[in-house]
Design a protein around this motif. Structure first.
Motif, PDB file in Angstrom:
ATOM      1  N   GLU A 249      -7.747  -2.296   5.442  1.00  0.00           N
ATOM      2  CA  GLU A 249      -7.281  -3.114   4.193  1.00  0.00           C
ATOM      3  C   GLU A 249      -8.403  -4.996   4.873  1.00  0.00           C
ATOM      4  O   GLU A 249      -8.451  -4.797   6.089  1.00  0.00           O
ATOM      5  CB  GLU A 249      -6.138  -4.235   4.661  1.00  0.00           C
TER       6      GLU A 249
ATOM      7  N   VAL B 255     -10.124  -5.856  -2.862  1.00  0.00           N
ATOM      8  CA  VAL B 255      -9.238  -5.435  -3.988  1.00  0.00           C
ATOM      9  C   VAL B 255      -9.743  -6.057  -5.233  1.00  0.00           C
ATOM     10  O   VAL B 255      -9.318  -6.003  -6.345  1.00  0.00           O
ATOM     11  CB  VAL B 255      -8.000  -5.333  -4.068  1.00  0.00           C
TER      12      VAL B 255
ATOM     13  N   GLY C 150     -10.895  -2.570   2.165  1.00  0.00           N
ATOM     14  CA  GLY C 150      -9.827  -2.962   0.320  1.00  0.00           C
ATOM     15  C   GLY C 150     -10.090  -4.048  -0.480  1.00  0.00           C
ATOM     16  O   GLY C 150      -8.974  -5.393  -0.068  1.00  0.00           O
TER      17      GLY C 150
ATOM     18  N   HIS D  89       1.092  -1.067   0.196  1.00  0.00           N
ATOM     19  CA  HIS D  89       0.389   0.107   0.157  1.00  0.00           C
ATOM     20  C   HIS D  89       0.878   1.128  -0.329  1.00  0.00           C
ATOM     21  O   HIS D  89       0.221   2.509  -0.629  1.00  0.00           O
ATOM     22  CB  HIS D  89      -0.697   0.410   0.666  1.00  0.00           C
TER      23      HIS D  89
ATOM     24  N   TYR E 224      -4.442  -2.344  -7.432  1.00  0.00           N
ATOM     25  CA  TYR E 224      -4.539  -1.647  -5.628  1.00  0.00           C
ATOM     26  C   TYR E 224      -4.318  -0.536  -5.433  1.00  0.00           C
ATOM     27  O   TYR E 224      -5.073   0.769  -4.772  1.00  0.00           O
ATOM     28  CB  TYR E 224      -2.861  -2.062  -5.158  1.00  0.00           C
TER      29      TYR E 224
ATOM     30  N   GLU F 125      -7.723   1.021  -6.036  1.00  0.00           N
ATOM     31  CA  GLU F 125      -8.613   1.437  -4.846  1.00  0.00           C
ATOM     32  C   GLU F 125      -8.260   2.581  -4.209  1.00  0.00           C
ATOM     33  O   GLU F 125      -8.954   3.169  -4.045  1.00  0.00           O
ATOM     34  CB  GLU F 125      -8.694   0.042  -4.299  1.00  0.00           C
ATOM     35  N   TRP F 126      -6.912   3.168  -4.057  1.00  0.00           N
ATOM     36  CA  TRP F 126      -6.452   4.420  -3.576  1.00  0.00           C
ATOM     37  C   TRP F 126      -7.177   5.203  -4.283  1.00  0.00           C
ATOM     38  O   TRP F 126      -7.720   6.115  -3.757  1.00  0.00           O
ATOM     39  CB  TRP F 126      -4.792   3.800  -3.455  1.00  0.00           C
TER      40      TRP F 126
END
Lengths: 324, 327
Positions: free
Chosen positions: A90, A119, A117, A15, A278, A281-282
């Motif tokens: 997470e 993902v 998350g 992350h 990842y 998603e951020w």
């Protein structure tokens, strides 16, 4: 925006890279294990802390990333909410549904944003499967099978081998697929499961779970931490007019290196993409914080996923199907 | 020369068995009978043998044994008359939809002092034979779990007619894998939980076209099995038999029919897989002929057929009751 990372092992490191790519600033890396915190902090020029709760409450912190072992998620979510920080947690959201409920209530009361998350909802291959199904390519879906896993994470000494903490492959890994199945096919009606959950120096877990969804679809999910090496994902969905199928072993890269001094060396198939799921998603999480639309997965979804995994674990323990 | 007759061509495997009888040395396809005279007559012509219209005349003909390939629910009656006529019997799987019928078939053959075999040709698959050898040699330690599939395309016809087949895809595609696991692991099944689906061919059939089974074997071995007619018409082949074995010392994957050449033909406008692996039916039919010659039971017995049927029946009971069923 400034980020505090709580939990600096594998997922914390991954992350951190995504946070940097999104242009955010990591100000502190916290982990009870000072070495882990120092190692990660060194890569991003952040300060080091062994006191997660103190670190996340710092004035200059806007976002808290929680990437600790699952049973510690709740206490850090509560601390972050109390400190009025937005939270990226997470998966799995928490160890139990009760903990998830407390976490949601705390975030709501503190008026902070809480993201979980999951993902796999951002993985390009799963998005493509979903799109093909939505376009009607396979008619009415009736059956799905997802397979995920490989080697036991971290071996016998890792916290994953403590099934009370991790919930085994069912709660920690299969939860991705339980969530994706609910995302695409709706709510589950009942669950039956089997799992090995073997402990000791050489732990192994292998979970086989079937869900009956409210719409009638049958989903069978296999999760493995029983393989000697590697990692593989397979998914197929069959419908009244066709079938879609994916296998991560079919990849654009496959490399094998000659034996090195440290023994035989093999690079597993690689499937690089321009935008890491990842990172995606951020980006959705950040856009939400900046007033944009809510992400495709929310804390309630995270709770539902834990609920499905908990039900599977109950079935695994009792040998009977569990109604949801 | 062992002379073998075929009773009924309702099941398409009959055509393969007939071809095997023609191909094997010291065996012949002695005669053909079928409830559907046109189909049986055509088959007799195709395989250059005599067609006998009357079942009594057929059973009095100069044949030593019969292979029964009728619809599942008719197996018992045909085994009954064949055994009473002193013929060795090889019966297509599943032996019968109901365990009680299978038990009766075994009793009848015992009483008539004829051998009864169940057609589980997968035991003659070189890949599965090799897998069994490695597992029994302890190469993967103790087997703790297995995840299996026997998927297929929708066969249509009587297979999806419960009054003739006794069930759907789960009846059709569970017994092979159940028999393989018993044979490879040397354990019996103790319980089953099953979800049945019928969403893949909603317009065409009322039986199940998918069964998701969770089974346990003696010693606590955890097994999941997917039995289905889920492969679309556009799928490159008929289906599969796959097993992933999880052992204390490693993992073994078997994809029994994964010996194929990819064929891209504009004439077909779909990818097809041309199978180049061994013909597993040959071993099955050769053993049956040999069992007649040696006046012994076929290697895969009626008892084996019964054990598999017991599991299938328990799976249907589980789906009906929503509970795990002890076997």
């Amino acid at each position: 925006m400034n980020v505090a990372i709580v939990g600096c092992s594998g997922m914390g490191r991954l992350h951190a890279e995504m946070i940097a790519r999104c242009g955010l600033n990591i100000v502190v890396c916290a982990d009870a294990n000072a070495e882990a915190a120092e190692a990660l902090a060194a890569t991003c020029g952040a300060e080091v802390s062994t006191q997660g709760k103190r670190a996340l409450a710092r004035k200059d912190v806007d976002i808290v990333l929680i990437a600790t072992p699952t049973p510690f998620h709740l206490e850090y979510i509560l601390a972050a909410a109390k400190a009025k920080k937005d939270i990226f947690c997470e998966k799995p959201f928490c160890r139990t549904v009760d903990e998830c409920k407390k976490a949601i209530a705390a975030a709501k009361a503190a008026k902070v944003k809480l993201f979980v998350g999951h993902v796999v909802r951002y993985f390009q291959e799963f998005e493509t499967l979903r799109a093909q199904i939505a376009e009607g390519k396979i008619g009415e879906p009736g059956f799905a099978k997802i397979y995920r896993g490989g080697i036991f994470p971290g071996g016998g000494k890792s916290w994953f081998a403590n099934y009370k903490m991790s919930g085994g492959v069912t709660l920690d890994c299969m939860i991705h697929d339980l969530d994706w199945i609910r995302y695409v096919f709706g709510e589950p009606k009942r669950i039956f499961g089997q799992a090995l959950m073997r402990g000791g120096d050489d732990p192994m877990d292998y979970a086989q779970v079937t869900m009956r969804m409210k719409n009638g679809l049958i989903a069978t999910v296999i999760g493995t931490w029983a393989h000697p090496s590697g990692f593989r994902v397979k998914a197929e969905v069959c419908g009244s007019g066709g079938m879609v199928h994916f296998d991560s072993a079919d990849a654009p890269l496959r490399a094998q290196k000659r034996d090195s001094a440290s023994g035989p060396n093999m690079i597993v198939p690689g499937s690089p993409v321009a935008e890491s799921p990842y990172e995606l998603e951020w980006r959705e999480f950040i856009a939400w914080l900046e007033g944009g639309p809510a992400p495709r997965v929310n804390a309630h979804d995270g709770l539902k996923a834990v609920q499905m995994a908990e039900a599977a674990l109950t079935s695994i323990q009792t040998g009977h199907p569990v109604r949801l | 020369m062992v002379k073998i007759g075929i009773m009924s061509f309702a099941h398409m495997h009959a055509y393969s068995y007939a071809a095997c009888l023609k191909q094997l040395p010291n065996t012949t396809l002695g005669a053909v009978w079928g409830e559907n005279p046109r189909r049986a007559k055509a088959a007799a012509k195709q395989f250059d043998t005599q067609y006998i219209r009357d079942i009594n005349d057929f059973l009095e003909a100069d044949i030593d044994g019969v292979i029964i390939c009728s619809e599942n629910v008719k197996h018992r009656a045909m085994v009954d008359v064949a055994a009473s006529a002193g013929k060795w019997v090889l019966c297509e799987k599943p032996l019968a939809p109901k365990p009680a019928e299978a038990r009766r078939m075994i009793r009848i053959c015992n009483r008539a002092k004829v051998g009864l075999g169940t057609a589980f040709p997968c035991r003659y698959s070189p890949a599965l034979i090799e897998a069994r050898k490695q597992i029994q040699g302890g190469e993967f330690g103790d087997i703790l779990a297995a995840s299996c599939t026997n998927h297929g395309q929708f066969p249509g016809g009587w297979f999806a007619d419960e009054s003739l087949a006794g069930g759907g895809a789960t009846m059709d595609h569970t017994v092979h894998v159940v028999d393989l696991l018993r044979w490879m692991l040397g354990r019996e099944f103790t319980s089953v939980y099953c979800e049945l689906g019928n969403q893949l061919h909603p317009e065409e059939i009322s039986t199940d076209d998918l069964g998701s089974l969770h089974l346990e074997m003696e010693g606590g071995i955890q097994v999941s099995h997917l039995a289905s007619w889920s492969r679309p018409k556009s799928f490159p082949t008929w289906g599969d038999v796959t097993i992933e074995f999880i052992g204390t010392q490693g993992v073994l994957n078997v994809d029994a029919f994964n010996q194929k050449v990819d064929v891209y033909s504009d004439a077909a406008m779909k990818t097809e897989w041309a199978y180049w692996g061994s013909n597993i039916d040959l071993g099955l039919v050769a053993d049956f002929a040999k069992s007649i010659e040696e006046e012994r039971e076929p290697s895969i017995t009626g008892e084996d057929g019964l054990r598999a049927v017991e599991v299938t029946a328990a799976a249907y009971k589980s789906a009906r009751t929503g509970k795990r069923v002890e076997i």
